[in-house]
Design a protein around this motif. Structure first.
Motif, PDB file in Angstrom:
ATOM      1  N   ALA B  92     -69.941   3.566  97.435  1.00 40.85           N
ATOM      2  CA  ALA B  92     -68.886   2.545  97.463  1.00 40.85           C
ATOM      3  C   ALA B  92     -67.566   3.049  97.080  1.00 40.85           C
ATOM      4  O   ALA B  92     -67.839   4.158  96.341  1.00 40.85           O
ATOM      5  CB  ALA B  92     -69.178   1.605  96.492  1.00 40.85           C
ATOM      6  N   LYS B  93     -66.290   2.723  97.566  1.00 37.86           N
ATOM      7  CA  LYS B  93     -65.131   3.031  97.182  1.00 37.86           C
ATOM      8  C   LYS B  93     -64.255   1.944  96.745  1.00 37.86           C
ATOM      9  O   LYS B  93     -64.345   1.031  97.379  1.00 37.86           O
ATOM     10  CB  LYS B  93     -64.573   3.618  98.602  1.00 37.86           C
ATOM     11  CG  LYS B  93     -64.917   5.320  98.682  1.00 37.86           C
ATOM     12  CD  LYS B  93     -63.868   5.684  99.790  1.00 37.86           C
ATOM     13  CE  LYS B  93     -63.990   7.137  99.678  1.00 37.86           C
ATOM     14  NZ  LYS B  93     -63.180   7.740 100.917  1.00 37.86           N
ATOM     15  N   SER B  94     -63.369   2.185  95.553  1.00 39.87           N
ATOM     16  CA  SER B  94     -62.387   1.131  95.242  1.00 39.87           C
ATOM     17  C   SER B  94     -61.174   1.411  95.776  1.00 39.87           C
ATOM     18  O   SER B  94     -60.649   2.560  95.945  1.00 39.87           O
ATOM     19  CB  SER B  94     -62.620   1.143  93.775  1.00 39.87           C
ATOM     20  OG  SER B  94     -61.931   2.180  93.109  1.00 39.87           O
ATOM     21  N   PHE B  95     -60.398   0.201  96.051  1.00 40.24           N
ATOM     22  CA  PHE B  95     -58.999   0.182  96.560  1.00 40.24           C
ATOM     23  C   PHE B  95     -58.055  -0.770  95.692  1.00 40.24           C
ATOM     24  O   PHE B  95     -58.641  -1.859  95.475  1.00 40.24           O
ATOM     25  CB  PHE B  95     -59.006  -0.208  98.063  1.00 40.24           C
ATOM     26  CG  PHE B  95     -59.829   0.785  98.775  1.00 40.24           C
ATOM     27  CD1 PHE B  95     -59.298   1.938  99.225  1.00 40.24           C
ATOM     28  CD2 PHE B  95     -61.014   0.410  99.271  1.00 40.24           C
ATOM     29  CE1 PHE B  95     -60.075   2.901 100.035  1.00 40.24           C
ATOM     30  CE2 PHE B  95     -61.787   1.476  99.954  1.00 40.24           C
ATOM     31  CZ  PHE B  95     -61.410   2.685 100.477  1.00 40.24           C
ATOM     32  N   THR B  96     -56.797  -0.170  95.473  1.00 42.51           N
ATOM     33  CA  THR B  96     -56.165  -1.222  94.688  1.00 42.51           C
ATOM     34  C   THR B  96     -55.469  -1.953  95.567  1.00 42.51           C
ATOM     35  O   THR B  96     -55.713  -1.862  97.032  1.00 42.51           O
ATOM     36  CB  THR B  96     -54.716  -0.485  94.256  1.00 42.51           C
ATOM     37  OG1 THR B  96     -54.034   0.265  95.195  1.00 42.51           O
ATOM     38  CG2 THR B  96     -55.075   0.533  93.072  1.00 42.51           C
ATOM     39  N   GLY B  97     -54.862  -3.168  95.406  1.00 40.84           N
ATOM     40  CA  GLY B  97     -54.236  -4.055  96.383  1.00 40.84           C
ATOM     41  C   GLY B  97     -53.172  -3.246  97.370  1.00 40.84           C
ATOM     42  O   GLY B  97     -53.060  -3.521  98.614  1.00 40.84           O
ATOM     43  N   GLN B  98     -52.632  -2.602  97.051  1.00 44.30           N
ATOM     44  CA  GLN B  98     -51.687  -1.611  97.888  1.00 44.30           C
ATOM     45  C   GLN B  98     -52.413  -0.817  98.804  1.00 44.30           C
ATOM     46  O   GLN B  98     -52.229  -0.870  99.977  1.00 44.30           O
ATOM     47  CB  GLN B  98     -50.569  -0.691  96.970  1.00 44.30           C
ATOM     48  CG  GLN B  98     -49.652   0.236  97.925  1.00 44.30           C
ATOM     49  CD  GLN B  98     -50.025   1.645  97.893  1.00 44.30           C
ATOM     50  OE1 GLN B  98     -50.814   2.361  97.383  1.00 44.30           O
ATOM     51  NE2 GLN B  98     -48.976   2.375  98.138  1.00 44.30           N
ATOM     52  N   GLN B  99     -53.681  -0.056  98.261  1.00 45.46           N
ATOM     53  CA  GLN B  99     -54.377   0.773  99.066  1.00 45.46           C
ATOM     54  C   GLN B  99     -55.155  -0.277 100.130  1.00 45.46           C
ATOM     55  O   GLN B  99     -55.463   0.231 101.342  1.00 45.46           O
ATOM     56  CB  GLN B  99     -55.333   1.477  98.235  1.00 45.46           C
ATOM     57  CG  GLN B  99     -54.959   2.704  97.669  1.00 45.46           C
ATOM     58  CD  GLN B  99     -55.535   3.411  96.640  1.00 45.46           C
ATOM     59  OE1 GLN B  99     -56.560   2.885  96.302  1.00 45.46           O
ATOM     60  NE2 GLN B  99     -55.565   4.605  96.326  1.00 45.46           N
ATOM     61  N   ALA B 100     -55.410  -1.522  99.921  1.00 37.65           N
ATOM     62  CA  ALA B 100     -56.199  -2.662 100.598  1.00 37.65           C
ATOM     63  C   ALA B 100     -55.274  -3.185 101.920  1.00 37.65           C
ATOM     64  O   ALA B 100     -55.598  -3.900 102.227  1.00 37.65           O
ATOM     65  CB  ALA B 100     -57.123  -3.381  99.686  1.00 37.65           C
ATOM     66  N   GLY B 101     -53.926  -2.982 101.490  1.00 43.34           N
ATOM     67  CA  GLY B 101     -52.930  -3.502 102.317  1.00 43.34           C
ATOM     68  C   GLY B 101     -52.751  -4.881 102.166  1.00 43.34           C
ATOM     69  O   GLY B 101     -52.288  -5.668 103.142  1.00 43.34           O
ATOM     70  N   ALA B 131     -66.593  -1.546 100.174  1.00 41.11           N
ATOM     71  CA  ALA B 131     -65.327  -1.414  99.882  1.00 41.11           C
ATOM     72  C   ALA B 131     -64.982  -2.467  98.574  1.00 41.11           C
ATOM     73  O   ALA B 131     -65.396  -3.612  98.821  1.00 41.11           O
ATOM     74  CB  ALA B 131     -64.298  -1.604 100.967  1.00 41.11           C
ATOM     75  N   ILE B 132     -64.584  -2.057  97.431  1.00 42.75           N
ATOM     76  CA  ILE B 132     -64.137  -2.781  96.224  1.00 42.75           C
ATOM     77  C   ILE B 132     -62.877  -2.837  96.183  1.00 42.75           C
ATOM     78  O   ILE B 132     -62.145  -1.993  96.220  1.00 42.75           O
ATOM     79  CB  ILE B 132     -64.850  -2.139  95.022  1.00 42.75           C
ATOM     80  CG1 ILE B 132     -66.149  -1.382  95.018  1.00 42.75           C
ATOM     81  CG2 ILE B 132     -64.536  -3.060  93.949  1.00 42.75           C
ATOM     82  CD1 ILE B 132     -67.192  -2.365  95.211  1.00 42.75           C
ATOM     83  N   VAL B 133     -62.183  -3.934  96.229  1.00 42.48           N
ATOM     84  CA  VAL B 133     -60.770  -4.321  96.199  1.00 42.48           C
ATOM     85  C   VAL B 133     -60.465  -4.881  94.917  1.00 42.48           C
ATOM     86  O   VAL B 133     -61.109  -5.885  94.664  1.00 42.48           O
ATOM     87  CB  VAL B 133     -60.441  -5.037  97.567  1.00 42.48           C
ATOM     88  CG1 VAL B 133     -58.896  -5.411  97.394  1.00 42.48           C
ATOM     89  CG2 VAL B 133     -60.837  -4.366  98.884  1.00 42.48           C
ATOM     90  N   ALA B 134     -59.267  -4.533  94.537  1.00 47.13           N
ATOM     91  CA  ALA B 134     -58.765  -5.428  93.228  1.00 47.13           C
ATOM     92  C   ALA B 134     -58.267  -6.687  93.735  1.00 47.13           C
ATOM     93  O   ALA B 134     -57.270  -6.758  94.728  1.00 47.13           O
ATOM     94  CB  ALA B 134     -57.531  -4.434  92.756  1.00 47.13           C
ATOM     95  N   GLY B 135     -58.762  -7.670  93.075  1.00 41.93           N
ATOM     96  CA  GLY B 135     -58.068  -8.741  93.174  1.00 41.93           C
ATOM     97  C   GLY B 135     -56.632  -9.231  92.386  1.00 41.93           C
ATOM     98  O   GLY B 135     -56.381  -8.094  91.770  1.00 41.93           O
ATOM     99  N   PHE B 136     -56.227 -10.326  92.696  1.00 47.53           N
ATOM    100  CA  PHE B 136     -54.985 -10.706  91.843  1.00 47.53           C
ATOM    101  C   PHE B 136     -53.745  -9.848  92.130  1.00 47.53           C
ATOM    102  O   PHE B 136     -52.759 -10.195  91.732  1.00 47.53           O
ATOM    103  CB  PHE B 136     -55.419 -10.374  90.390  1.00 47.53           C
ATOM    104  CG  PHE B 136     -54.447 -11.019  89.224  1.00 47.53           C
ATOM    105  CD1 PHE B 136     -53.835 -12.031  89.197  1.00 47.53           C
ATOM    106  CD2 PHE B 136     -53.911  -9.950  88.636  1.00 47.53           C
ATOM    107  CE1 PHE B 136     -53.359 -12.383  88.063  1.00 47.53           C
ATOM    108  CE2 PHE B 136     -53.351 -10.306  87.368  1.00 47.53           C
ATOM    109  CZ  PHE B 136     -52.696 -11.355  87.423  1.00 47.53           C
ATOM    110  N   GLN B 137     -53.689  -8.778  92.735  1.00 51.59           N
ATOM    111  CA  GLN B 137     -52.627  -7.879  92.989  1.00 51.59           C
ATOM    112  C   GLN B 137     -52.223  -7.710  94.353  1.00 51.59           C
ATOM    113  O   GLN B 137     -53.222  -7.551  95.151  1.00 51.59           O
ATOM    114  CB  GLN B 137     -52.937  -6.618  92.292  1.00 51.59           C
ATOM    115  CG  GLN B 137     -54.049  -5.820  92.404  1.00 51.59           C
ATOM    116  CD  GLN B 137     -54.222  -4.574  91.950  1.00 51.59           C
ATOM    117  OE1 GLN B 137     -54.084  -3.483  92.381  1.00 51.59           O
ATOM    118  NE2 GLN B 137     -54.555  -4.454  90.577  1.00 51.59           N
ATOM    119  N   GLY B 138     -51.165  -7.203  94.486  1.00 52.35           N
ATOM    120  CA  GLY B 138     -50.694  -6.741  95.820  1.00 52.35           C
ATOM    121  C   GLY B 138     -49.348  -5.723  95.887  1.00 52.35           C
ATOM    122  O   GLY B 138     -49.072  -5.308  94.671  1.00 52.35           O
ATOM    123  N   VAL B 139     -48.841  -5.747  96.742  1.00 50.09           N
ATOM    124  CA  VAL B 139     -47.395  -4.655  96.741  1.00 50.09           C
ATOM    125  C   VAL B 139     -46.274  -5.245  97.666  1.00 50.09           C
ATOM    126  O   VAL B 139     -46.956  -5.793  98.813  1.00 50.09           O
ATOM    127  CB  VAL B 139     -47.933  -3.160  97.373  1.00 50.09           C
ATOM    128  CG1 VAL B 139     -48.428  -3.276  98.871  1.00 50.09           C
ATOM    129  CG2 VAL B 139     -46.866  -2.236  96.967  1.00 50.09           C
TER     130      VAL B 139
END
Lengths: 423, 423
Positions: B92-101, B131-139
């Protein structure tokens, strides 16, 4: 008007009150007319708390995820600091390592900065605002993954950013008043140095002085960034790390900068090594292959009758198990008799650029230790450093004996200026 | 093999133990053969704790810095969750809102998602990893600044990501078993709905049902993403939010989906407004200009002798002060006599797609409230919803009376399936 990069460590921003205090200092520098860029570490124990959390969910977490986790720490401190500065009426914006253009290699957990492209930091400064940058973290150029620089990495961030911006000085704020001739906890008569050269500071950091990290000083020397180590708890001038020890040529340079010590090393002795070419090289290849850095090496004179010799070397005690395991695995191949492990050693080092032209320094150091009844187990030297290994129990006394023998003791104790936090 | 987006809220990952439990669920889904993408909120009270910290350093922090601060929360939960999953032997890999697009507009604190470009998430899934993605955030696309979507934004992240990936279903894990015909804390006989349409769910969310946020449902409807609301504390099937209430055409649709209630509104009455064209419009322009959303409006019949009328409207109680201030400032201009403010009101809403073809629903609802001795103060309706305002004290009784009158009560109480955490 100067461009100043200021770096504040975790103890300087440990809680809301500390953050507000640091914010005042930054706002004052800005109002005094300087352009200010700030590099900040995570608050107090945040990093340790996050590591604890990681241990609770996984005994061996992937380093990539560990880096994502740990970089949350500076995110919190940098945004809070920006808020506190704005609250004082000075515009400030915070930037992650990625946003500040801190590009690193992809070695998670101990990445090296390969480039700094501080476009947004520059824009912020040009607009008359304070830029706050997360220390300790960067981003890989190829994968856009977050990396960390390892412990003490915020100092390196600060110096690298200062180099990238062409700053006039990089101020490293810490909880001591500067760089001392020895650790004042061991030598109460230790004196604060006003100036020290990059070379001396490098040797001191490599020899156990903790006030600045090795890589930070290396970066400063390579790009000629003056580093001012000073206390965030006072307004005293600290220690300037720079190319020249003194700008005044009429002042004679002191021979010695200081005495450093290191308690974190261990010694492995490889007993009964066949004294044939290539065996020593093979031993150190095996150890290096385990990712272990070797510090000092002593090879005994071979006993002619047996054709065997002993080889001793020091390494970080944290790597002791790895070093022993690697050698044990290759014992049949290398053909030594046995291994001895000793982690009750200490290392004391005398550092000074003036040493080069003063041949008597070694003799004076050995005499001082001898007079104090301290046995020397290993010796290594560079142009501007002499290091000796002693029993761990003798280390403090060795530091004090050398400090006194080279006339480094202050006329009166300066302990009052050390550790302003009382920590 | 399906592509499933799973979203876990803060209560599902409140501590290390919860994270490990959720990791097991994710690993099980992956091992069962599904491709899994996970959206995660910050742990438990992290967001509130960070807001507290911000308040300590600044009474009015810049929203840009607030967003940087708050996004530290998901950074921590997402990396810990990735570690815990890896520890179970599933990559598993985690991604910020920015990294997740997750691209948003630049409205810090309540940004809207404008696009999702989940290239790295897709690559991770294609490699057979979670894939783990941060909720609540974007870029923001233009400035590369971090944004947050506002409370409940993680649900929207999940549905938007499911749309961007063309996922088969978006599972929203929560601490209740699904969407209920009413809040079981008020109506113990409330039943879990197996299916509910997007339109009904939108009206329920807009009328105070808290299980899904309005914007998340809007996103699901626009892109046709089936949303499965279910408990992270059991394996029960939850509620499927989709276009069709039932795929079985022989089953007659129930007229009513449920009863929602809202305690968070207040009422402003503008007394003595000259009954001339444009005055009402002027009032609502002034209120809208203060950034306040108006919900229901009632204009009394004008008294012919005076040419004056009263206008009442409801608004979020949190905006009450702003609404009153804006109107008071413009009193000379608008020319009303006085303002009355009342925050002791409640709103109950009956929602059901079947309502359109059943004209008797309103009459039945008014009769139910009348029988219960509850006075109706305001009424508003849409095609599939009837809302009435009552005294706040009457609200619970109104919900129960309506729930019973429309035959929504379960044969036996299902309270056991609600609130698995005991929170």
């Amino acid at each position: 008007m100067a461009l100043v990069v200021q770096k504040y460590g975790g103890s300087s921003v440990a809680d809301a009150e500390s953050i507000k205090r640091v914010a005042k200092r930054i706002a004052a520098a800005k109002r005094a007319g300087d352009d200010v860029v700030v590099v900040v570490s995570a608050m107090g124990d945040t990093t340790d708390d996050l590591i604890d959390l990681a241990q609770q969910v996984s005994p061996l977490p992937p380093q990539r995820e560990m880096d994502i986790l740990l970089t949350a720490g500076e995110r919190i401190s940098m945004s809070l600091l920006a808020m506190a500065i704005n609250n004082l009426g000075v515009k400030a914006k915070s930037f992650t390592g990625q946003q500040a253009g801190v590009i690193t290699d992809a070695v998670h957990g101990r990445a090296r900065i390969v480039d700094v492209v501080p476009t947004r930091v520059r824009e912020t400064v040009d607009r008359g605002q304070v830029a706050i940058v997360a220390g300790f973290q960067g981003v890989t150029e190829s994968t856009n993954d977050v990396t960390t620089l390892g412990r003490g990495g915020s100092d390196t961030t600060a110096v690298a950013l200062a180099a990238g911006l062409g700053a006039d000085v990089c101020e490293i704020y810490t909880d001591v008043d500067g760089v001392f001739t020895a650790d004042p906890r061991i030598v109460p008569a230790a004196r604060k140095l006003d100036r020290v050269s990059y070379d001396e500071m490098l040797e001191m950091a490599a020899s156990g002085a903790k006030v600045l990290m090795l890589r930070c000083v290396e970066y400063g020397r390579r790009y000629g960034v003056p580093i001012h180590v000073r206390s965030s708890f006072s307004n005293h001038t600290g220690t300037l790390v720079t190319n020249e020890k003194s700008e005044d040529p009429t002042v004679e340079q002191p021979i010695i900068a200081g005495v450093a010590h290191d308690r974190s090393e261990a010694k492995i002795t490889v007993v009964g090594v066949p004294d044939v070419p290539g065996k020593a090289a093979r031993i150190f290849q095996v150890v290096a292959g385990a990712g272990v850095n070797i510090d000092m090496i002593v090879q005994n004179v071979s006993v002619a009758a047996t054709g065997l010799t002993d080889i001793s070397f020091t390494l970080p005690a944290d790597d002791g198990a790895a070093g022993m395991a690697a050698l044990t695995e290759r014992q049949p191949d290398i053909g030594f008799a046995s291994l001895q492990y000793d982690d009750t050693i200490g290392k004391v080092s005398l550092i000074g650029a003036g040493m080069k032209s003063h041949p008597g320094v070694s003799a004076q150091l050995f005499a001082a230790l001898s007079d104090a009844g301290i046995n020397i187990e290993m010796i290594s030297t560079s142009e501007i450093r002499i290091s000796v290994v002693t029993r761990a129990d003798d280390l403090d006394e060795a530091v004090r004996a050398i400090h006194t023998a080279f006339d480094l003791d202050a006329d009166q104790e300066q302990a009052v200026v050390y550790g302003g936090t009382g920590r």
